[in-house]
Design a protein around this motif. Sequence first.
Motif, mmCIF file in Angstrom:
data_model
loop_
_atom_site.group_PDB
_atom_site.id
_atom_site.type_symbol
_atom_site.label_atom_id
_atom_site.label_comp_id
_atom_site.label_asym_id
_atom_site.label_seq_id
_atom_site.Cartn_x
_atom_site.Cartn_y
_atom_site.Cartn_z
ATOM 1 N N SER A 138 -7.550 15.283 54.999
ATOM 2 C CA SER A 138 -8.802 15.225 55.753
ATOM 3 C C SER A 138 -9.923 15.839 54.930
ATOM 4 O O SER A 138 -9.952 15.710 53.714
ATOM 5 C CB SER A 138 -8.630 15.948 57.090
ATOM 6 O OG SER A 138 -8.379 17.338 56.881
ATOM 7 N N ASN A 139 -10.868 16.498 55.574
ATOM 8 C CA ASN A 139 -12.001 17.082 54.858
ATOM 9 C C ASN A 139 -11.809 18.568 54.576
ATOM 10 O O ASN A 139 -12.781 19.278 54.310
ATOM 11 C CB ASN A 139 -13.302 16.859 55.634
ATOM 12 C CG ASN A 139 -13.309 17.557 56.983
ATOM 13 O OD1 ASN A 139 -12.305 17.549 57.697
ATOM 14 N ND2 ASN A 139 -14.435 18.150 57.349
ATOM 15 N N GLU A 140 -10.580 19.041 54.640
ATOM 16 C CA GLU A 140 -10.262 20.415 54.266
ATOM 17 C C GLU A 140 -9.403 20.410 53.004
ATOM 18 O O GLU A 140 -8.453 19.636 52.895
ATOM 19 C CB GLU A 140 -9.504 21.131 55.383
ATOM 20 C CG GLU A 140 -10.346 21.420 56.610
ATOM 21 C CD GLU A 140 -9.571 22.246 57.619
ATOM 22 O OE1 GLU A 140 -9.797 23.463 57.698
ATOM 23 O OE2 GLU A 140 -8.726 21.664 58.327
ATOM 24 N N VAL A 141 -9.746 21.300 52.073
ATOM 25 C CA VAL A 141 -9.010 21.440 50.822
ATOM 26 C C VAL A 141 -8.691 22.914 50.645
ATOM 27 O O VAL A 141 -9.567 23.772 50.822
ATOM 28 C CB VAL A 141 -9.834 20.932 49.622
ATOM 29 C CG1 VAL A 141 -9.053 21.108 48.325
ATOM 30 C CG2 VAL A 141 -10.235 19.473 49.821
ATOM 31 N N PHE A 142 -7.455 23.213 50.303
ATOM 32 C CA PHE A 142 -7.035 24.591 50.071
ATOM 33 C C PHE A 142 -6.657 24.721 48.604
ATOM 34 O O PHE A 142 -5.871 23.922 48.090
ATOM 35 C CB PHE A 142 -5.868 24.948 50.983
ATOM 36 C CG PHE A 142 -6.235 24.930 52.444
ATOM 37 C CD1 PHE A 142 -6.583 26.098 53.096
ATOM 38 C CD2 PHE A 142 -6.264 23.732 53.157
ATOM 39 C CE1 PHE A 142 -6.942 26.079 54.441
ATOM 40 C CE2 PHE A 142 -6.626 23.699 54.494
ATOM 41 C CZ PHE A 142 -6.965 24.879 55.139
ATOM 42 N N ALA A 143 -7.234 25.707 47.953
ATOM 43 C CA ALA A 143 -7.065 25.844 46.507
ATOM 44 C C ALA A 143 -6.633 27.253 46.133
ATOM 45 O O ALA A 143 -7.022 28.230 46.781
ATOM 46 C CB ALA A 143 -8.366 25.502 45.790
ATOM 47 N N ILE A 144 -5.833 27.323 45.096
ATOM 48 C CA ILE A 144 -5.467 28.603 44.484
ATOM 49 C C ILE A 144 -6.269 28.712 43.196
ATOM 50 O O ILE A 144 -6.159 27.853 42.315
ATOM 51 C CB ILE A 144 -3.958 28.668 44.191
ATOM 52 C CG1 ILE A 144 -3.157 28.534 45.505
ATOM 53 C CG2 ILE A 144 -3.607 29.974 43.493
ATOM 54 C CD1 ILE A 144 -1.661 28.379 45.293
ATOM 55 N N VAL A 145 -7.111 29.726 43.117
ATOM 56 C CA VAL A 145 -7.989 29.877 41.956
ATOM 57 C C VAL A 145 -7.900 31.309 41.435
ATOM 58 O O VAL A 145 -7.608 32.238 42.195
ATOM 59 C CB VAL A 145 -9.460 29.541 42.310
ATOM 60 C CG1 VAL A 145 -9.592 28.118 42.813
ATOM 61 C CG2 VAL A 145 -10.004 30.513 43.350
ATOM 62 N N PRO A 146 -8.138 31.518 40.161
ATOM 63 C CA PRO A 146 -8.220 32.887 39.655
ATOM 64 C C PRO A 146 -9.313 33.661 40.392
ATOM 65 O O PRO A 146 -10.373 33.105 40.721
ATOM 66 C CB PRO A 146 -8.579 32.693 38.181
ATOM 67 C CG PRO A 146 -8.092 31.312 37.849
ATOM 68 C CD PRO A 146 -8.311 30.510 39.098
ATOM 69 N N LYS A 147 -9.065 34.932 40.658
ATOM 70 C CA LYS A 147 -10.055 35.741 41.361
ATOM 71 C C LYS A 147 -11.373 35.776 40.601
ATOM 72 O O LYS A 147 -12.457 35.767 41.199
ATOM 73 C CB LYS A 147 -9.519 37.150 41.570
ATOM 74 C CG LYS A 147 -8.390 37.224 42.594
ATOM 75 C CD LYS A 147 -7.880 38.642 42.762
ATOM 76 C CE LYS A 147 -6.757 38.696 43.811
ATOM 77 N NZ LYS A 147 -6.201 40.067 43.966
ATOM 78 N N SER A 148 -11.282 35.776 39.283
ATOM 79 C CA SER A 148 -12.505 35.788 38.475
ATOM 80 C C SER A 148 -13.313 34.505 38.665
ATOM 81 O O SER A 148 -14.553 34.532 38.709
ATOM 82 C CB SER A 148 -12.160 35.980 36.996
ATOM 83 O OG SER A 148 -11.303 34.945 36.536
ATOM 84 N N SER A 149 -12.611 33.375 38.807
ATOM 85 C CA SER A 149 -13.295 32.097 39.019
ATOM 86 C C SER A 149 -13.931 32.045 40.407
ATOM 87 O O SER A 149 -15.047 31.533 40.570
ATOM 88 C CB SER A 149 -12.309 30.944 38.850
ATOM 89 O OG SER A 149 -11.796 30.891 37.537
ATOM 90 N N ALA A 150 -13.216 32.565 41.412
ATOM 91 C CA ALA A 150 -13.760 32.591 42.765
ATOM 92 C C ALA A 150 -15.028 33.433 42.812
ATOM 93 O O ALA A 150 -16.026 33.067 43.446
ATOM 94 C CB ALA A 150 -12.720 33.133 43.737
ATOM 95 N N LYS A 151 -15.010 34.566 42.112
ATOM 96 C CA LYS A 151 -16.195 35.428 42.077
ATOM 97 C C LYS A 151 -17.342 34.743 41.343
ATOM 98 O O LYS A 151 -18.507 34.811 41.779
ATOM 99 C CB LYS A 151 -15.865 36.757 41.408
ATOM 100 C CG LYS A 151 -17.026 37.747 41.403
ATOM 101 C CD LYS A 151 -16.668 39.049 40.739
ATOM 102 C CE LYS A 151 -17.817 40.053 40.857
ATOM 103 N NZ LYS A 151 -19.092 39.538 40.320
ATOM 104 N N ALA A 152 -17.020 34.068 40.252
ATOM 105 C CA ALA A 152 -18.059 33.367 39.497
ATOM 106 C C ALA A 152 -18.732 32.299 40.360
ATOM 107 O O ALA A 152 -19.961 32.143 40.341
ATOM 108 C CB ALA A 152 -17.457 32.743 38.243
ATOM 109 N N ALA A 153 -17.927 31.563 41.124
ATOM 110 C CA ALA A 153 -18.480 30.530 42.007
ATOM 111 C C ALA A 153 -19.333 31.160 43.104
ATOM 112 O O ALA A 153 -20.427 30.669 43.419
ATOM 113 C CB ALA A 153 -17.359 29.699 42.604
#
Length: 348
Positions: A285-300
Amino acid sequence: MFFASDNWAGAHPAINERLMRESTRFAAAYGTSELDRSIERRFNDLFEREVAVFFVATGTAANSLALASVERPGGVVFAHTEAHVIEDECGAPDFFSGMRMIPVDGGEGKMNPLNLKARMARYPQDAVHHGRAAAITLTQATEVGSIYSLDEIKAISSIAKAGSLPLHMDGARFANALIGLDTTPAEMTWKRGVDILSFGGTKNGCWCAEAIVFFDPDMAKELPFIRKRTAQLFSKSRFIAAQFEAYLNDGLWLELAAHANAMADRLREGLRASNSARQAWPTQSNEVFAIVPKSSAKAAADKGAKFYDWLQPSNMQDTVSDDETLIRLVTSFATTADDVDAFLDAIA
């Protein structure tokens, strides 16, 4: 880059315009206007049969009042472990229905039929101390972005019918699920054994528009009183009807859901191509769940991206390391390809 929720998006211009036109005229109150009646009839066409429709303001109200309409003393309602009625509605379904929500486990956010049968067996109709089975509710699309197939809905409804229990569908993202399955409203509901539907419009471009749909109008006899007693009978309910008029006109609601799903597909494709981030599990559907590096999440986040950190659901197969985080990304009718690409660049 707004991916926190489709509730963050505004209202579609066509819906705003219809509300503006409605604001300049007089009409009968409390759901008795011709506009209210005409949109109720529109739901008959939408679902290919006579239905009973009741407008309310929120998805929580729709779910709670729908379940209240089938209340039984000592009743329990079966729902997936991560279901919205259990996790995210502050006990409102329990409060308004007077019944308890009983969790049922299953992968991909869906109730496993065998687990459902086992849970139901613990609540027979003469279980005065434990309580008795009263209803089943499923979420379509689910809280983890998956979609029950038509056969899976039928499997759940067959269990409900065998136990003489009503089946309710929480359709907060009903349109997104419909697009995901490429089917019709009738095929995804009453033709598969669904008795009551919470039909959501707010997440998909409306301002404040939800509806409770009964596929057997005889089941809805108490709902007018339940709705009034729970303060959900709007004096100017025609403003909900006006939103639905624009929403359903010329298939706008499906167009908006298709766009949201397409933007989620773009996110999914970008995550599959990423060297650092990945999908936590497949979604439709229109939900996406992602595993990302914490550093990348902070950068975003530092670049303005809005999203939520997410608790790991039951039955999650992948693992999240100490330097990673699980996030939820939700697209909407207002999400653009540029939004998606900018987010993917930000976490690269």
